[in-house]
Design a protein around this motif. Sequence first.
Motif, short mmCIF file in Angstrom:
data_model
loop_
_atom_site.label_atom_id
_atom_site.label_comp_id
_atom_site.label_asym_id
_atom_site.label_seq_id
_atom_site.Cartn_x
_atom_site.Cartn_y
_atom_site.Cartn_z
N ASN A 721 11.37 13.55 -22.81
CA ASN A 721 10.11 13.08 -22.23
C ASN A 721 10.19 11.63 -21.78
O ASN A 721 9.18 10.96 -21.60
CB ASN A 721 8.97 13.23 -23.25
CG ASN A 721 8.66 14.68 -23.55
OD1 ASN A 721 8.69 15.52 -22.66
ND2 ASN A 721 8.38 14.98 -24.80
N ASP A 722 11.41 11.13 -21.59
CA ASP A 722 11.59 9.73 -21.26
C ASP A 722 12.65 9.63 -20.17
O ASP A 722 12.55 10.32 -19.16
CB ASP A 722 11.99 8.96 -22.53
CG ASP A 722 11.75 7.47 -22.41
OD1 ASP A 722 12.73 6.76 -22.18
OD2 ASP A 722 10.59 7.03 -22.54
N ASN A 723 13.66 8.80 -20.35
CA ASN A 723 14.77 8.74 -19.40
C ASN A 723 15.76 9.84 -19.74
O ASN A 723 16.54 9.73 -20.69
CB ASN A 723 15.45 7.36 -19.43
CG ASN A 723 16.26 7.12 -18.17
OD1 ASN A 723 16.92 8.03 -17.66
ND2 ASN A 723 16.20 5.91 -17.65
N ARG A 724 15.73 10.90 -18.96
CA ARG A 724 16.43 12.13 -19.32
C ARG A 724 17.93 12.09 -19.10
O ARG A 724 18.62 13.06 -19.40
CB ARG A 724 15.80 13.30 -18.55
CG ARG A 724 14.44 13.70 -19.09
CD ARG A 724 13.64 14.52 -18.11
NE ARG A 724 12.96 13.69 -17.12
CZ ARG A 724 12.10 14.15 -16.22
NH1 ARG A 724 11.84 15.45 -16.18
NH2 ARG A 724 11.52 13.33 -15.35
N ALA A 725 18.45 10.99 -18.58
CA ALA A 725 19.90 10.86 -18.44
C ALA A 725 20.56 10.31 -19.71
O ALA A 725 21.79 10.23 -19.78
CB ALA A 725 20.23 9.95 -17.25
N TRP A 726 19.74 9.95 -20.68
CA TRP A 726 20.24 9.44 -21.96
C TRP A 726 19.65 10.26 -23.11
O TRP A 726 18.52 10.76 -23.02
CB TRP A 726 19.85 7.97 -22.15
CG TRP A 726 20.75 6.99 -21.47
CD1 TRP A 726 21.80 6.32 -22.02
CD2 TRP A 726 20.68 6.55 -20.10
NE1 TRP A 726 22.38 5.48 -21.09
CE2 TRP A 726 21.72 5.62 -19.90
CE3 TRP A 726 19.84 6.88 -19.03
CZ2 TRP A 726 21.94 5.00 -18.68
CZ3 TRP A 726 20.06 6.27 -17.80
CH2 TRP A 726 21.10 5.33 -17.63
#
Length: 852
Positions: A721-726
């Motif tokens: 639900n945030d920066n989906r690459a991490w």
Amino acid sequence: MKKISTKITAFILIAIFICACNAVKRVPEGKLLLTKNEIKVNDKTTKEEIVFNQLYQKPNSTFLGYRLRLNLYNLANLNPDSTYQAKFTNNPGKYERKSKWLSAKQVDRLGQSFWYHGIHDFLKKTGEPPVIIEKTKIDKSIVRLRYYYFNTGYFNVKANYTIDTLSIKKAKTKYTIITGAPYSLDTIKTTILTPVLDSLYESIKSNSLIKSGNQYKTLDFENEKNRITTHFRNNGVYFFQPNYVTFDIDTIKKVNKANVNLIINNYSYQEQDSSRTEPFKMYKISDVNIYTDYSPTKKLNITDSTTYNNFNLYSQDKLKYKPRAITNAIFITKGSLFADNKTVLTTRYLNNLKIFNYPSIQYEVDARDTTAHSLIAKIYLSPRKKYSFGTNLDLTHSNIQDVGIGLSVSETIRNVFNGAETLEIGARGNIGSSKDLANPKNNFFNVSEYGLDLKLNIPRIFMPFSTEKIIPKSMIPSTLANAGFAKQQNIGLDKENFTGALSYNWTPKKNNTARFDLFNVQFVRNLNPQNYFNVYGSSYKALNEIGKTYSNNTSYFDTDGNLIIEDGTSGFTNDVLTGTGSFLTPIAQTDFQSVKSIEERRVRLTENDFILATSFTFSKTTKKDLLDNDFYLFRTKIESAGTLLSLVAKGASMPKNVNGNHEIFNLEYSEYIKTEFDYIKHWDLTKEKVFAVRTFFGIAIPFGNSDNVPFSRSYFSGGSNDNRAWQPYALGPGSSGATDDFNEANMKIAISGEFRFKLLGSLKGALFADAGNIWNVLDNVVDEKSTFTGFGDLKDIALGSGFGLRYDFSFFVIRFDLGFKTYNPANESGQKWFKEYNFGHSVLNFGINYPF
């Protein structure tokens, strides 16, 4: 490898080409497949969605220009039963042979299996049959196009069409529309037969949607009709309906202009066999009767009643409610004018009590009033069961827990103190799996938790003084008191968490909500702090390397030459920080700072936390319902913790501990101020395409009794639900490169954009980009890479992008997102952009429902 890739690509292209050539497979001879609609308005091609929505026939849907669903349909066998039977009709011996080793019944059932029947049903359901051009539907489209333009003021519109054959069995339809000049409104007058309605209309006339000079629009007339009706019915005109408002449009001897006469006739009603008319009346409420235990299946038999503040309460059994608890929810009052909006507000408030089924409110003319200007309001309430037991089994996924199985049970007691209060007692348990925690035994379920919760909801502001002037009951206020206990038992630090809160909730306006937490207390007790370095492996690895470089105390190390947890790690750290140890070589300043930072983080994450906070939260949205895809949501929160305790401590001249801080229950309490801003905006791009954006900013500043923010109140970055690459907790702070196991900080910026579109049926797709990071600011962290010192540090905002799939089950959405690191601020200069944009560094996220 290159040859194999070329062959695969060629195979895919050939398959697509074959399917494309077969697009007319299901088109009958002499018929044409509709490939395109073209609409020209006054010799100009239009792309307006609302105009194309008037057409009865639309071409088959496409995905990236390819008619995927049509070709899936063409792959299906439309008569799988006949095909299956034909196998045996043409070869009778085959059926007998199969029946010998299966049985005749099983052979027949085989025809209903997935491979013979189900796969074709799936292809037909997922696909689309070809759209065949039909003249009757085109004629209907022409009529609808004329109506559409007529309703927007073009009274002399002309519409026609042609069918252009493009290739074998394919054609497009071209619509030609000549609108002519639009009509505008000229003089506006009113004819209102009932004088009292004439006066009411005059009070809202200035806001009329029908104004001289405006272009004619049928929708404006419908909206004006509803506006007038709403105003009248909110001001006592009980029998008024929209059909009493009519408009006489006069275009005779006018050139593209129309005179409008707004007509409101008298009230008409049926009396025996004849129709009668009379002027409308304004009705007042003469009585408000409340039936507190009504059952639609039983005859009403009143045995108990009371009158309270001009409300009459009736019960078939002994009255079980304090009158004030019910009448507080009633906005229909004796002596006031009838008003629809009061009926709606009363219904909302009563439903919000959650102790009754949906209420029924009826009105009848009071026969006691000889002037027939009075109404009796009758409110029928059907109580829900006093006790209800609930159980819930959940499969969960969170930023820490990869998979979890939770069981919760609850007992709800309604009207617990006879004031419409609701008490809920709940218990919950959870076991889960997390790869983020130390797991030496490699157990799949390595996380467990259980807890107890107590919630009391009071349908009013619970205070020793009246708050009606500040928060009137029309804002549907309520008070929520809750207390809880939870215990985590795992191979980590293990925690006990005690919570308690007293919150006030209300709705200042429609679609606005406000919440004030008078107090929100949390006590977190770590049960196994000595296990810190087993959980936070990166901290142990860094300390271990320094220890092996400098320490000559062999008792600190195991047989493999590594620091022993806890004796070795604590002993070496103490030697370094106090300068009392014996070392192989003098400790470098950078290594000294590293040990100091590791110890400060260990102390912060293992110490018990006591938080006493007060907060205010406000949110506003324009979202009308679950299907609304064109709205915004704004939420802001401000929280202050420890301030009240510090005021008490200073006022009482309480002594400070060795750290210079005040304590409560022998524990340093947290003191900070925290604020958050969250904004979400959705744009409906039509054809089931949506563009969504989310922006978030949050900061928590420690002061007074604290130089850092508790872990439970800090921010992290990364996850579904945030920066989906991490991965969760794997981004930041700043450009530090996420050197710790659970990276968190006290300031966060996040910006996300997502384009959502339909793929096949309930399967949706998305393209997304996520930007943001976390930083330490105004706390005890001194690492330059982790701290935010000015706007120049915004260069450390990370960027991730990717694509995802969603499957909509109506009541929830399952989501898979694949994120790629597009800009990584932790990399060296020149290596930040697209250096990790590959599947090897990608992150696959699983989530429930949309991320925002």
